[in-house]
Write a protein that holds these residues in place. Structure first.
Motif, PDB file in Angstrom:
ATOM      1  N   ARG A 185     -37.700  55.443  16.709  1.00  0.00           N
ATOM      2  CA  ARG A 185     -37.239  54.669  17.873  1.00  0.00           C
ATOM      3  C   ARG A 185     -35.824  54.140  17.658  1.00  0.00           C
ATOM      4  O   ARG A 185     -35.025  54.085  18.586  1.00  0.00           O
ATOM      5  N   ASN A 186     -35.496  53.753  16.414  1.00  0.00           N
ATOM      6  CA  ASN A 186     -34.169  53.160  16.188  1.00  0.00           C
ATOM      7  C   ASN A 186     -33.157  54.153  15.626  1.00  0.00           C
ATOM      8  O   ASN A 186     -32.142  53.741  15.072  1.00  0.00           O
ATOM      9  N   SER A 187     -33.445  55.447  15.758  1.00  0.00           N
ATOM     10  CA  SER A 187     -32.457  56.401  15.217  1.00  0.00           C
ATOM     11  C   SER A 187     -32.307  57.670  16.053  1.00  0.00           C
ATOM     12  O   SER A 187     -31.219  57.989  16.509  1.00  0.00           O
ATOM     13  N   ILE A 188     -33.418  58.368  16.298  1.00  0.00           N
ATOM     14  CA  ILE A 188     -33.291  59.660  16.993  1.00  0.00           C
ATOM     15  C   ILE A 188     -33.597  59.561  18.481  1.00  0.00           C
ATOM     16  O   ILE A 188     -33.520  60.558  19.206  1.00  0.00           O
ATOM     17  N   ARG A 189     -33.968  58.350  18.962  1.00  0.00           N
ATOM     18  CA  ARG A 189     -34.290  58.173  20.377  1.00  0.00           C
ATOM     19  C   ARG A 189     -33.248  57.309  21.065  1.00  0.00           C
ATOM     20  O   ARG A 189     -32.775  56.327  20.497  1.00  0.00           O
ATOM     21  N   PRO A 190     -32.916  57.656  22.317  1.00  0.00           N
ATOM     22  CA  PRO A 190     -31.985  56.808  23.079  1.00  0.00           C
ATOM     23  C   PRO A 190     -32.720  55.556  23.578  1.00  0.00           C
ATOM     24  O   PRO A 190     -33.936  55.589  23.768  1.00  0.00           O
ATOM     25  N   THR A 191     -31.991  54.471  23.749  1.00  0.00           N
ATOM     26  CA  THR A 191     -32.613  53.212  24.169  1.00  0.00           C
ATOM     27  C   THR A 191     -31.757  52.514  25.222  1.00  0.00           C
ATOM     28  O   THR A 191     -30.595  52.878  25.433  1.00  0.00           O
ATOM     29  N   LEU A 192     -32.366  51.516  25.861  1.00  0.00           N
ATOM     30  CA  LEU A 192     -31.639  50.674  26.815  1.00  0.00           C
ATOM     31  C   LEU A 192     -32.014  49.223  26.539  1.00  0.00           C
ATOM     32  O   LEU A 192     -33.196  48.870  26.541  1.00  0.00           O
ATOM     33  N   TYR A 225     -31.637  47.958  15.564  1.00  0.00           N
ATOM     34  CA  TYR A 225     -32.989  47.537  15.973  1.00  0.00           C
ATOM     35  C   TYR A 225     -33.337  47.943  17.404  1.00  0.00           C
ATOM     36  O   TYR A 225     -34.483  47.844  17.819  1.00  0.00           O
ATOM     37  N   GLY A 226     -32.333  48.378  18.171  1.00  0.00           N
ATOM     38  CA  GLY A 226     -32.576  48.719  19.575  1.00  0.00           C
ATOM     39  C   GLY A 226     -33.655  49.770  19.734  1.00  0.00           C
ATOM     40  O   GLY A 226     -33.598  50.814  19.094  1.00  0.00           O
ATOM     41  N   SER A 284     -23.327  53.523  25.540  1.00  0.00           N
ATOM     42  CA  SER A 284     -22.762  53.250  26.866  1.00  0.00           C
ATOM     43  C   SER A 284     -23.032  51.784  27.164  1.00  0.00           C
ATOM     44  O   SER A 284     -24.176  51.344  27.126  1.00  0.00           O
ATOM     45  N   TYR A 285     -21.954  51.021  27.392  1.00  0.00           N
ATOM     46  CA  TYR A 285     -22.089  49.566  27.590  1.00  0.00           C
ATOM     47  C   TYR A 285     -21.545  49.201  28.958  1.00  0.00           C
ATOM     48  O   TYR A 285     -20.406  49.508  29.277  1.00  0.00           O
ATOM     49  N   ILE A 321     -25.571  45.237  29.721  1.00  0.00           N
ATOM     50  CA  ILE A 321     -26.606  46.202  29.356  1.00  0.00           C
ATOM     51  C   ILE A 321     -25.979  47.332  28.548  1.00  0.00           C
ATOM     52  O   ILE A 321     -24.921  47.847  28.905  1.00  0.00           O
ATOM     53  N   SER A 322     -26.611  47.678  27.404  1.00  0.00           N
ATOM     54  CA  SER A 322     -26.085  48.805  26.628  1.00  0.00           C
ATOM     55  C   SER A 322     -27.178  49.826  26.366  1.00  0.00           C
ATOM     56  O   SER A 322     -28.350  49.492  26.260  1.00  0.00           O
TER      57      SER A 322
END
Lengths: 462, 462
Positions: free
Chosen positions: B297-304, A222-223, B204-205, B330-331
């Motif tokens: 957003r929840n697959s091909i994009r990086p998130t924070l 879900y991130g 990255s965590y 934070i991950s």
């Protein structure tokens, strides 16, 4: 005067031991788990007032914690001093940072307190300072020098907003009738330079809750696709200050009194060393509202601080989760003319307004109180200043404090009398922090100074 | 095929009960307090592999939690399948949100699982999905249909970064030699529409710490005059995204692969209903990076995402304190080509750079892993697709998942073989959340489908 000094010297060990016994009871009002200790403490305060010489003492039930009321009337035609204090204390956590257990008082020497200080939660705020008044009464009774009538009102909810006190005062105006109110729940500049607090900040304390998804979610699946309540709460909190550290809540500053250049110049005379200030806190720099210096930022300016924040996984190691909810406790210190209920409403509206789509926001008001300023030309102020001058050898300096004692404004409204804030603690006493302490010097000096206030107040009132 | 179906039907109660026993052991790897349960679980997995028919099983000690290794060799000239899974589970908290205790498995019917689902931490992630492979082996041994050699590697640190697995794989390349790696630790679109995960995000965590004053302070006496670590941390976190929800860390997107319009159009074909998505999470709206839809957003994009935050007073009631420190976990989910160690370094530098004067900042890297994309024209992928098609009646759809299985990239690097991600869980199974569950239908379907993968993989390899 000599008899006073010698009486304190003669009995100082007993004075210290009696206070230590009182400090052993963990009367934490913020946590209901400590309720039984609240009751035990109220009973101990009652007993101490009877022993000191009050001819009537009672424990008054309220919707919350009980209030201890006591009085000694020598002549109804003479003035009456109402002493206020509180027997409840702040929570002790973070407990692991205490060098000795918070409710096992020990006396240790410090740089500022070469004669030793009592380390315990409540030693300064406010059991120690409250108890100075009990011992001062004891002296005046024993030495037959009590020059007027005295009433005591010691409450158990000061650290959580004094709600029951307001309820009690509104219902007992006749009983609490007085000519001046005396409180020792503030500090002074140093053991060489006494000061009298002439201003207090008001307070608005709220708790906020941000809810996103209806359950904790896997941050991988879900991130990036749903609002993360912790990220959102951080963003909302960040937006409450602008780049100059002004609070951004619309209307927040509308009623703030701007001090004149002269008044600010007068304030600037109070001794303050920025390098020592930073050093004592291990800070590489200070921080705050643009256009004001440290002593203004923490006294004449309103502020907004997060007092606690929590959400998501806070245990050992790592958990890749998006929390369903995030929470924060937020308090605003207010200055005279800012109404705490109005500010609480402004905050609530604003905080709900800035919530982005994708989350629900709740704001729960905790408590609050009005700010206060007292004149320096009253009989009470002059009597206090004369008393300090006699025991410390130098006159007291008037100081605006950043702290809040909400009930001071309430007293003026309900009881129509002025409050004199005779504080004997120091900023370095770490009240509300781990390792709170109260100097033996300060404790005994307080017991010596208070009877002189009675003496001069009655003389000047004639 | 019929014998397979009937074998599963005949033994399904035993299959379910064996899994339930395994789920009763709280093998939480994030908290060392559970270490003894980690060991107990490893031993239980070892026993189950021996019982299923492996001719060699051992518990391999590592710098961290042990790895269970097992093998069944029928002919060295035949292909070898390496099965990977993990026996450790996520922490169960927030415990109060579970409708039944996380380590007391119960079977309950749900809308999506009319045949019932096993509710317990680890039921889907990954004990349940791992155990399907053990039972599939049992069938192939019992029915004498195992068409090749098989190796099992079941680890106990997947939920905390698989550090010991990396250590183990680097040291045992010969032992782990294989022709294809099979993992069931992902999901599928629905019980009617199987899918095969062809991409995973990297991770990255980190944990961050913001320190202000050297002790907790009274918010009245110091409020407005010193940096409040919680306010500062909130501000720093808020600044990590811009107004379009792009991550602001310099260089963060430099290596991100941009998918072609065609690829994005292909992705858009996967069935997805935004209203149902919002409804299932009780969200009034979605949220995320501008220019991309939810499934991107929840697959091909990086998130924070912040996974946890804490600081100051979080107990009952109110405490007017300025905390000395504030913390956050934070991950960042990464996409193929983003190197997790490089991103961790970029984050660390940036976070330290944006710290204002008046606070000290520490960043502690927890763990991480690379993203991964697998081709759909490999024998392994085709064999898996054929197996799904046979048991579900429809072909599987290739899907890029937002989750991370860091070791998949590691396997390709160290063991030079492709991984096939045959997942049987559903996004709604609440993995990493309270009330995690795994459908009985999914569990048994998995046991039915896996032997067919072996069959077709060996046939196609000839």
């Amino acid at each position: 005067m000599e008899t006073l000094k010698s009486y304190v010297q003669e009995h100082k060990n007993r004075f210290i031991n009696e206070l230590i016994e009182l400090l052993k009871i963990p009367s934490v009002s913020a946590d209901t788990a400590y309720h039984q200790h609240i009751i035990t403490t109220a009973n101990a305060v009652k007993a101490s007032l009877e022993k000191a010489g009050c001819d009537f003492v009672e424990i008054c039930e309220t919707p919350g914690n009980p209030i201890v009321y006591g009085e000694k009337t020598i002549d109804p035609t003479l003035p009456t001093v109402l002493v206020y204090g509180h027997y409840d204390v702040q929570p002790a956590d973070p407990i692991e940072l205490w060098t000795s257990p918070p409710f096992e008082p020990v006396i240790k020497k410090t740089e500022i307190h070469p004669e030793g200080a009592i380390f315990a939660r409540g030693s300064c705020d406010d059991k120690g300072q409250m108890y100075m008044h009990v011992k001062a009464l004891e002296y005046m009774i024993q030495s037959n020098t009590l020059p007027c009538n005295v009433k005591f009102m010691i409450e158990g909810e000061e650290e959580i907003g004094s709600n029951s006190l307001a309820w009690f005062v509104e219902r007992n105006q006749e009983k609490l009738k007085n000519d001046v109110i005396l409180i020792s729940d503030t500090g002074m500049i140093s053991n060489q330079q006494p000061s009298i607090t002439t201003g207090l900040r008001g307070l608005s304390y709220v708790e906020v809750e941000v809810t996103g998804p209806n359950r904790d979610l896997h941050s991988g699946l879900y991130g990036g696709a749903v609002a993360n309540p912790i990220n959102v709460l951080s963003k909302m909190i960040a937006s409450l200050h602008d780049e100059n550290n002004h609070v951004t809540i619309p209307g927040f500053y509308d009623k703030v009194e701007e001090l004149s250049v002269e008044e600010r110049a007068e304030m600037a005379k109070a001794p303050f060393n920025l390098e020592n200030y930073k050093k004592s806190l291990d800070l590489n720099d200070i921080y705050g509202e643009k256009g004001y210096v440290t002593n203004e930022r923490n006294s004449i300016r309103p502020t907004l601080d997060v007092n606690g924040i929590w959400g998501g996984y806070t245990g050992e190691g790592a958990k890749t989760v998006i929390a369903s909810q995030a929470f924060a406790k937020i308090s605003m210190r207010l200055v005279p003319n800012q109404d705490w209920e109005e500010i609480t409403e402004l905050f609530t509206q604003h905080f709900i307004n800035i919530a982005p789509a994708g989350v629900k926001v709740k704001v729960k008001p905790h408590h609050g109180g009005q700010g206060y300023v007292t004149p320096t030309d009253s009989i009470g102020y002059k009597a206090a200043n004369k008393a300090y001058t006699e025991t410390f050898g130098v006159p007291a300096i008037p100081v605006r404090s950043g702290g809040s004692i909400p009930i001071v404004a309430l007293f003026e409204k309900e009881l129509k009398s002025k409050t004199i804030l005779m504080g004997f603690g120091l900023d370095s006493d770490a009240i509300h922090s781990p390792n709170e302490h109260f100097g033996i010097f300060n404790y005994l000096k307080g017991i010596e100074t208070i009877p002189l206030f009675y003496k001069y107040f009655v003389e000047m009132s004639k």
